[in-house]
Design a protein around this motif. Sequence first.
Motif, PDB file in Angstrom:
ATOM      1  N   TRP A 140      -7.809  19.365  -3.892  1.00  0.00           N
ATOM      2  CA  TRP A 140      -8.308  19.603  -5.053  1.00  0.00           C
ATOM      3  C   TRP A 140      -7.238  19.177  -6.124  1.00  0.00           C
ATOM      4  N   PRO A 151      -5.759  23.859  -2.791  1.00  0.00           N
ATOM      5  CA  PRO A 151      -6.882  23.990  -1.830  1.00  0.00           C
ATOM      6  C   PRO A 151      -7.250  22.457  -1.255  1.00  0.00           C
ATOM      7  N   PRO A 153     -10.295  22.060   1.399  1.00  0.00           N
ATOM      8  CA  PRO A 153     -11.326  22.511   2.259  1.00  0.00           C
ATOM      9  C   PRO A 153     -11.635  21.434   3.207  1.00  0.00           C
ATOM     10  N   SER A 156     -16.456  20.558   0.906  1.00  0.00           N
ATOM     11  CA  SER A 156     -17.116  21.167   0.012  1.00  0.00           C
ATOM     12  C   SER A 156     -18.106  20.414  -0.753  1.00  0.00           C
ATOM     13  N   ALA A 189     -12.799  19.710  -9.127  1.00  0.00           N
ATOM     14  CA  ALA A 189     -11.581  19.883  -7.889  1.00  0.00           C
ATOM     15  C   ALA A 189     -11.086  18.371  -7.458  1.00  0.00           C
ATOM     16  N   THR A 199     -17.859  25.657  -0.179  1.00  0.00           N
ATOM     17  CA  THR A 199     -16.660  25.159   0.710  1.00  0.00           C
ATOM     18  C   THR A 199     -17.032  25.709   1.947  1.00  0.00           C
ATOM     19  N   SER A 219     -10.128  28.757  -2.491  1.00  0.00           N
ATOM     20  CA  SER A 219     -10.888  27.711  -3.145  1.00  0.00           C
ATOM     21  C   SER A 219     -12.218  28.249  -4.008  1.00  0.00           C
TER      22      SER A 219
END
Length: 248
Positions: A140, A151, A153, A156, A189, A199, A219
């Motif tokens: 992100w 973050p 993920p 997401s 993001a 996420t 997140s």
Amino acid sequence: MDRLLARKKSSSNLRKRSISATSTTPSDQKPREEKSAPYRDPRYKTLLETKGSFMDKSELGIMDESKTLCQTLLETAQAEPQDSLFRSNIFESTCRKVEDRNETRVIRDITPLIVPPAEILCTYGTSHLKHLIESVNEGWNNSIPLTSTRPQPDYSVGFKRDAFSEDQLAKLSPFIGDFIAGDQSFFMATYYMYFPFLTCEVKCGAAALDIADRQNAHSMTLAVRGIVELFRAVKREDEVNRKILAFS
């Protein structure tokens, strides 16, 4: 209001991206083990608390409206997909085949069954999802950091740019900045995902679930922060108080 304005990425980050451009791993994507490392420390929960994010139930609870939403999601009948690995007669076999396998295998076989990909569903005709966009294991980079950890993920979902009208985009512009060049915002993001709200993290082993919880908490703190700051800017924060604004 000024604190909500988009922020330029530091020159050190830009140099770092340039230096790593020729590396095996893209500069916006860390290896799975590396991206999880900071969250292995139980003290990360305390770090989030110092930033105003708590991984505990609030004594105030959530609004009845949010409770009803969750109950509706739980009880609404869903069409069973054909040829699913979760079919009753092959479910145990599916579980055995991913037992003791790595996270990549679990992501490939299991994650799409638990969290059906929004973009694929749209391709198959679920048109009301057309304004959603996904990211898979992407950093992100366009989100204003909360901690020194960024973050990334496993999966997401947020909104595409075309989910907003030209008038809405014009109003958001000072807070988004030059997102293509890497400006950071409370409301983004990645450079193509606005207002993320879902996420997923995949981990193997029971102990690793705590790590996934910390990753998701981080997140989702950024995701919820964007909504809260937007409503706070127009003095309507009471409208989102004690409401569920994101899922993980």
